[in-house]
Design a protein around this motif. Structure first.
Motif, PDB file in Angstrom:
ATOM      1  N   SER A 272       0.832  -1.196   0.000  1.00 53.57           N
ATOM      2  CA  SER A 272       0.000   0.000   0.000  1.00 53.57           C
ATOM      3  C   SER A 272       0.870   1.251   0.000  1.00 53.57           C
ATOM      4  O   SER A 272       0.629   2.202  -0.751  1.00 53.57           O
ATOM      5  CB  SER A 272      -0.933  -0.008   1.217  1.00 53.57           C
ATOM      6  OG  SER A 272      -1.678   1.178   1.251  1.00 53.57           O
TER       7      SER A 272
ATOM      8  N   CYS B 207       3.936  -3.004   7.117  1.00 54.61           N
ATOM      9  CA  CYS B 207       2.568  -2.595   7.380  1.00 54.61           C
ATOM     10  C   CYS B 207       2.352  -2.083   8.803  1.00 54.61           C
ATOM     11  O   CYS B 207       2.594  -2.770   9.780  1.00 54.61           O
ATOM     12  CB  CYS B 207       1.540  -3.672   7.072  1.00 54.61           C
ATOM     13  SG  CYS B 207      -0.088  -2.901   6.889  1.00 54.61           S
TER      14      CYS B 207
ATOM     15  N   GLY C 254      -0.728  -0.661   9.325  1.00 52.40           N
ATOM     16  CA  GLY C 254      -2.189  -0.575   9.393  1.00 52.40           C
ATOM     17  C   GLY C 254      -2.705   0.826   9.153  1.00 52.40           C
ATOM     18  O   GLY C 254      -3.786   1.182   9.603  1.00 52.40           O
ATOM     19  N   ASN C 255      -1.936   1.616   8.413  1.00 53.53           N
ATOM     20  CA  ASN C 255      -2.355   2.993   8.125  1.00 53.53           C
ATOM     21  C   ASN C 255      -2.477   3.169   6.605  1.00 53.53           C
ATOM     22  O   ASN C 255      -2.109   4.195   6.050  1.00 53.53           O
ATOM     23  CB  ASN C 255      -1.320   3.969   8.698  1.00 53.53           C
ATOM     24  CG  ASN C 255      -1.868   5.378   8.812  1.00 53.53           C
ATOM     25  OD1 ASN C 255      -3.071   5.574   8.923  1.00 53.53           O
ATOM     26  ND2 ASN C 255      -0.986   6.362   8.765  1.00 53.53           N
ATOM     27  N   CYS C 256      -3.038   2.144   5.976  1.00 50.75           N
ATOM     28  CA  CYS C 256      -2.947   2.000   4.522  1.00 50.75           C
ATOM     29  C   CYS C 256      -3.861   2.949   3.756  1.00 50.75           C
ATOM     30  O   CYS C 256      -3.759   3.047   2.544  1.00 50.75           O
ATOM     31  CB  CYS C 256      -3.237   0.566   4.134  1.00 50.75           C
ATOM     32  SG  CYS C 256      -2.440  -0.615   5.230  1.00 50.75           S
ATOM     33  N   ALA C 257      -4.780   3.630   4.445  1.00 50.10           N
ATOM     34  CA  ALA C 257      -5.596   4.635   3.757  1.00 50.10           C
ATOM     35  C   ALA C 257      -4.900   5.995   3.828  1.00 50.10           C
ATOM     36  O   ALA C 257      -5.396   6.967   3.264  1.00 50.10           O
ATOM     37  CB  ALA C 257      -6.992   4.705   4.371  1.00 50.10           C
TER      38      ALA C 257
ATOM     39  N   GLY D 299      -4.580   6.088  12.894  1.00 51.30           N
ATOM     40  CA  GLY D 299      -4.563   6.664  11.551  1.00 51.30           C
ATOM     41  C   GLY D 299      -4.875   8.148  11.571  1.00 51.30           C
ATOM     42  O   GLY D 299      -4.264   8.944  10.859  1.00 51.30           O
TER      43      GLY D 299
ATOM     44  N   GLY E 237      -1.285  -8.437   9.581  1.00 53.12           N
ATOM     45  CA  GLY E 237      -0.062  -8.037   8.913  1.00 53.12           C
ATOM     46  C   GLY E 237      -0.212  -7.734   7.432  1.00 53.12           C
ATOM     47  O   GLY E 237       0.725  -7.268   6.800  1.00 53.12           O
ATOM     48  N   ASP E 238      -1.382  -8.035   6.861  1.00 48.64           N
ATOM     49  CA  ASP E 238      -1.562  -7.817   5.423  1.00 48.64           C
ATOM     50  C   ASP E 238      -1.557  -6.338   5.093  1.00 48.64           C
ATOM     51  O   ASP E 238      -2.316  -5.566   5.669  1.00 48.64           O
ATOM     52  CB  ASP E 238      -2.909  -8.384   4.949  1.00 48.64           C
ATOM     53  CG  ASP E 238      -2.940  -9.899   4.931  1.00 48.64           C
ATOM     54  OD1 ASP E 238      -1.877 -10.510   5.122  1.00 48.64           O
ATOM     55  OD2 ASP E 238      -4.031 -10.461   4.721  1.00 48.64           O
ATOM     56  N   SER E 239      -0.723  -5.971   4.126  1.00 55.42           N
ATOM     57  CA  SER E 239      -0.756  -4.595   3.678  1.00 55.42           C
ATOM     58  C   SER E 239      -2.134  -4.318   3.077  1.00 55.42           C
ATOM     59  O   SER E 239      -2.709  -5.158   2.402  1.00 55.42           O
ATOM     60  CB  SER E 239       0.317  -4.368   2.616  1.00 55.42           C
ATOM     61  OG  SER E 239       0.219  -3.051   2.118  1.00 55.42           O
ATOM     62  N   GLY E 240      -2.664  -3.134   3.365  1.00 55.80           N
ATOM     63  CA  GLY E 240      -3.983  -2.779   2.861  1.00 55.80           C
ATOM     64  C   GLY E 240      -5.101  -3.103   3.824  1.00 55.80           C
ATOM     65  O   GLY E 240      -6.272  -2.888   3.515  1.00 55.80           O
ATOM     66  N   THR E 241      -4.765  -3.630   4.999  1.00 48.50           N
ATOM     67  CA  THR E 241      -5.822  -3.947   5.961  1.00 48.50           C
ATOM     68  C   THR E 241      -5.603  -3.191   7.271  1.00 48.50           C
ATOM     69  O   THR E 241      -4.471  -3.038   7.736  1.00 48.50           O
ATOM     70  CB  THR E 241      -5.890  -5.452   6.263  1.00 48.50           C
ATOM     71  OG1 THR E 241      -4.695  -5.854   6.905  1.00 48.50           O
ATOM     72  CG2 THR E 241      -6.090  -6.259   5.000  1.00 48.50           C
ATOM     73  N   PHE E 242      -6.705  -2.714   7.825  1.00 50.27           N
ATOM     74  CA  PHE E 242      -6.641  -1.987   9.086  1.00 50.27           C
ATOM     75  C   PHE E 242      -7.955  -2.092   9.849  1.00 50.27           C
ATOM     76  O   PHE E 242      -8.196  -1.358  10.802  1.00 50.27           O
ATOM     77  CB  PHE E 242      -6.273  -0.512   8.839  1.00 50.27           C
ATOM     78  CG  PHE E 242      -7.015   0.119   7.676  1.00 50.27           C
ATOM     79  CD1 PHE E 242      -8.267   0.650   7.845  1.00 50.27           C
ATOM     80  CD2 PHE E 242      -6.444   0.164   6.408  1.00 50.27           C
ATOM     81  CE1 PHE E 242      -8.956   1.214   6.778  1.00 50.27           C
ATOM     82  CE2 PHE E 242      -7.124   0.721   5.334  1.00 50.27           C
ATOM     83  CZ  PHE E 242      -8.384   1.249   5.515  1.00 50.27           C
TER      84      PHE E 242
ATOM     85  N   ARG F 149      -7.319  -3.179  13.469  1.00 53.54           N
ATOM     86  CA  ARG F 149      -6.758  -2.076  14.254  1.00 53.54           C
ATOM     87  C   ARG F 149      -7.845  -1.080  14.642  1.00 53.54           C
ATOM     88  O   ARG F 149      -7.946  -0.665  15.807  1.00 53.54           O
ATOM     89  CB  ARG F 149      -5.656  -1.363  13.463  1.00 53.54           C
ATOM     90  CG  ARG F 149      -5.025  -0.210  14.224  1.00 53.54           C
ATOM     91  CD  ARG F 149      -4.050   0.603  13.426  1.00 53.54           C
ATOM     92  NE  ARG F 149      -4.588   1.258  12.257  1.00 53.54           N
ATOM     93  CZ  ARG F 149      -5.453   2.280  12.288  1.00 53.54           C
ATOM     94  NH1 ARG F 149      -5.896   2.744  13.428  1.00 53.54           N
ATOM     95  NH2 ARG F 149      -5.912   2.811  11.165  1.00 53.54           N
TER      96      ARG F 149
ATOM     97  N   LEU G  46     -10.336   0.179   1.799  1.00 57.88           N
ATOM     98  CA  LEU G  46      -9.863   0.792   0.556  1.00 57.88           C
ATOM     99  C   LEU G  46      -8.535   1.482   0.861  1.00 57.88           C
ATOM    100  O   LEU G  46      -8.484   2.402   1.684  1.00 57.88           O
ATOM    101  CB  LEU G  46     -10.863   1.822   0.046  1.00 57.88           C
ATOM    102  CG  LEU G  46     -12.205   1.287  -0.443  1.00 57.88           C
ATOM    103  CD1 LEU G  46     -13.086   2.441  -0.900  1.00 57.88           C
ATOM    104  CD2 LEU G  46     -12.013   0.286  -1.571  1.00 57.88           C
ATOM    105  N   ALA G  47      -7.468   1.025   0.196  1.00 54.90           N
ATOM    106  CA  ALA G  47      -6.136   1.472   0.588  1.00 54.90           C
ATOM    107  C   ALA G  47      -5.253   1.751  -0.606  1.00 54.90           C
ATOM    108  O   ALA G  47      -5.607   1.444  -1.747  1.00 54.90           O
ATOM    109  CB  ALA G  47      -5.485   0.406   1.467  1.00 54.90           C
TER     110      ALA G  47
ATOM    111  N   GLY H 128     -10.497   4.209   3.041  1.00 54.30           N
ATOM    112  CA  GLY H 128     -10.965   4.017   4.404  1.00 54.30           C
ATOM    113  C   GLY H 128     -11.727   2.724   4.561  1.00 54.30           C
ATOM    114  O   GLY H 128     -11.572   1.787   3.772  1.00 54.30           O
TER     115      GLY H 128
END
Lengths: 160, 512
Positions: free
Chosen positions: A86, A123, A125-128, B12, B184-189, B192, B342-343, B350
């Protein structure tokens, strides 16, 4: 093998004693050691092994398995830049290049003056709000090279 | 009456200045001698509007964003404490189209309540699921979860009720409920956001699971990269003990449930359930051979539920509103709602919770607004670093476990990472192999060695060495890893590579 000075060795024993009775304590013990020393000194391994009745190999195996546990003393400030997909989609590689140049070090290194350590992280967790960085436990998003410089300059200022 | 102002304490939101905004609001209020109640809520998930400030007016909550600290004096001047208009006005929170179009069940309280307050949680419907569960037998609770159609939201999509039933059916002196919070997956939050914005719902979900299967001890395995979630969980667990929703006598029922957070240490593989259990036991996070299943022989060799954060936080809603109400959302075998993230390179990124069945196109364009850079979307990676890259030709696919599988993709934890047309897909394929090499636990050869060889083969292709032959070799290597790896890391790391080869082959050429 680096031997710990006796007062540090005693500190490690105290940490182990606090966690020893909990089930599966080793990772918790290592977290506590890193929280206290800033890293897991090699000399702590035999002490932990003895106190938990494990072999040195077992403790060494766990310390080295996890990326989070450091084997060297970190700089005064740790800058972790997210390098996952991301953040890549929003220019993380360019930001990393900039950070390397600005600090004069590569990933996994510490500046000669001991002020900064630079780490990759996968990551936050701040991907947006990519690209993201964690600096001394504080999360930063939508980070630009200019923003990075400001953050570093603020950290580099001697504490008053 | 004191006005309540909400400024998210979500990591975030903090990352783009919410902390400074909160401080500026406090300072300005003090300067003006105005009393206000500042609540640090979770994020509503509209990250492109963060820092997202809300004011509780006589009618409803009014929103402003994205607010910077320097905007604060002008907000006061515009009388925002009474909902006054300002260039940053977003109107009533509930009428913002991006939020109004959502179906928030699991996220119903995130961004709404004060995450530290048990009273606020209960006031907004919290602990009704547990209350209901305490009136039911374990088998009936499990039956409700089964009937809801809930499937594991961590990525594997295994029916939750079946997993719980297996644990319920075991007879053992000790059982465990563990929560996999190693997101740990990129694009996921989503995990969190839940842990920071509504941690008590996770605690309630785990408590219900414990009551259902007869487990008295729970562990949340949280990744070390989430210090804010760690603080939020510790505070919420302490508050739940204080209010006697945890401990020896859960909500006066005479039943025990204890809960503890354990921190991971930066190993992606520990999101794999057996590796997570090894790590919880304090060992190297190496994958276990299955069988035995964790439900039969899990943590410390005892029957153990392992569920993701979103899965467990969906349970209180299901118990409170009934299995049927949940199953009424969704399509096919994908029931309920999915928190989609959505990342990446997206204009309106978001958290979007909707019933299963939206198409990628609706998500990426109607809701997401296309790329942040304004360039065309070239690829979307779905489901984290082990997920396929989907080209625009497949954007009419619905977000549903089976529909995505039909086009060679997987939903995973519901994260969508958007890339514009500047992306180099051969480099992304190389990254997938490199990431697998860094994160492999080393137990099986296809993953440990295959990923390193994968990087080398792609490097040769990019260097113009035997291009065609090496592309073929890469395809064979991917197949070996998929077929021969012990777990999903080595078994799925080839998916992004294979999809890049399939849909973006033109990128696999020599570079000058």
């Amino acid at each position: 093998m680096e031997h710990l000075p006796s007062e540090q060795s005693a500190a490690v024993r105290r940490i182990v004693a606090q966690h020893k009775e909990r089930p599966g304590p080793l990772v918790e013990v290592l977290h506590a050691i890193q929280a206290s020393f800033g890293y897991v000194p090699e000399g702590a391994v035999p002490v932990v092994a003895e106190e938990l009745n494990l072999s040195r190999a077992e403790v060494h195996g766990v310390v080295t398995f996890y990326h989070y546990f450091r084997h060297t003393r970190p700089g005064a400030h740790t800058v972790s830049l997210c390098q996952a997909e991301s953040c890549q989609s929003m220019g993380a590689e360019k930001l990393a290049e900039h950070a390397r140049r600005r600090l004069g070090i590569d990933f996994h290194q510490t500046t000669a003056d001991g002020r900064f350590s630079l780490e990759p992280i996968y990551c936050l967790g701040n991907c947006a709000c990519s690209p993201a960085a964690l600096i001394d436990g504080e999360l930063h998003g939508r980070l630009t090279p200019e923003g990075f410089d400001e953050l570093v300059a603020a950290k580099a200022k001697p504490a008053t | 009456m004191t006005t309540t102002v909400y400024v998210p304490g979500d990591a975030g939101a903090l990352s783009v200045g919410a902390g400074e905004v909160a401080a500026a609001i406090s300072a300005e209020a003090k300067r003006r001698g105005v009393a206000l109640d500042l609540v640090r809520n979770g994020s509503r998930g509209a990250y492109w509007l963060e820092p997202f400030v809300e004011v509780q007016t006589a009618r409803e909550r009014v929103a402003y964003g994205p607010v910077r600290a320097k905007d604060v004096p002008s907000l006061f001047a515009a009388d925002f404490l009474k909902g006054g208009t300002h260039p940053l006005s977003l109107g009533l929170t509930d009428s913002i189209p991006w939020l109004r179009s959502q179906q928030r069940l699991t996220f119903e309280r995130v961004g709404v309540i004060d995450p530290r307050s048990v009273a606020d949680y209960v006031k907004h419907g919290g602990y009704r699921g547990l209350e209901r569960a305490l009136q039911l037998s374990g088998a009936d609770i499990v039956q409700a979860v089964t009937a809801s159609g809930l499937r594991g939201r961590g990525g594997a999509a295994f029916p939750t009720g079946i997993k719980w039933k297996t644990v319920l059916d075991q007879s053992a002196p000790q059982k465990y409920v563990t929560c996999n919070a190693d997101e740990g997956d990129s694009g996921t939050f989503a995990d969190r956001m839940l842990m920071e914005g509504d941690p008590l719902s996770l605690i309630e979900g785990m408590t219900i699971a414990g009551i259902a299967v007869g487990a008295t001890q729970g562990y949340i395995y949280l990744r070390a990269e989430y210090p804010h979630a760690h603080a939020a969980l510790k505070a919420a667990i302490a508050a739940a003990y204080q209010a006697r929703y945890l401990g020896a006598d859960v909500a006066g029922s005479g039943r025990r449930f204890d809960l503890e957070v354990r921190l991971g240490a930066g190993a992606y593989i520990c999101g794999e359930e057996t590796s997570m259990l090894e790590s919880l036991e304090g060992k190297r996070g190496e994958v276990r051979v299955r069988p035995p299943l964790p439900a039969i022989k899990g943590l410390f060799g005892r029957p153990t539920i392992v569920n993701n954060v979103v899965t467990l936080t969906s349970v209180p809603w299901i118990l409170a509103h009934g299995a049927e109400a949940y199953a009424n959302y969704g399509m096919g075998k994908s029931r309920g709602t999915l928190p989609i993230q959505l990342a990446g390179n997206i204009r309106r990124g978001g958290l979007v919770e909707r019933a299963f069945g939206l198409t990628l196109r609706e998500l990426l364009y109607d809701i997401g607004g296309g790329t942040a850079t304004g360039r065309p979307i070239r690829a979307v990676q779905i489901g984290g670093p082990l997920g396929a890259y989907v080209p625009p030709a497949h954007f009419d696919t619905a977000l549903d476990y089976e529909a995505l599988a039909a086009v060679g993709a997987m939903l995973g934890h519901g994260g969508l990472v958007v890339f514009d047309d500047t992306v180099d897909m051969a480099r992304m394929a190389r990254y997938a192999m490199e990431f697998c090499a860094i994160e492999s636990c080393g137990k099986c050869t296809p993953c440990r060695i295959g990923s390193t060889r994968g990087v080398e083969v792609i490097d040769r292709i990019l260097a113009g060495v035997d291009g065609e032959r090496n592309v073929q070799l890469l395809e064979e290597l991917c197949e070996t890893m998929v077929q021969g790896s012990l777990c999903g890391l080595g078994g799925m790391a080839p998916f992004p590579v294979q999809s890049a080869l399939k849909h973006f082959r033109e990128d696999f050429r020599a570079r000058v």
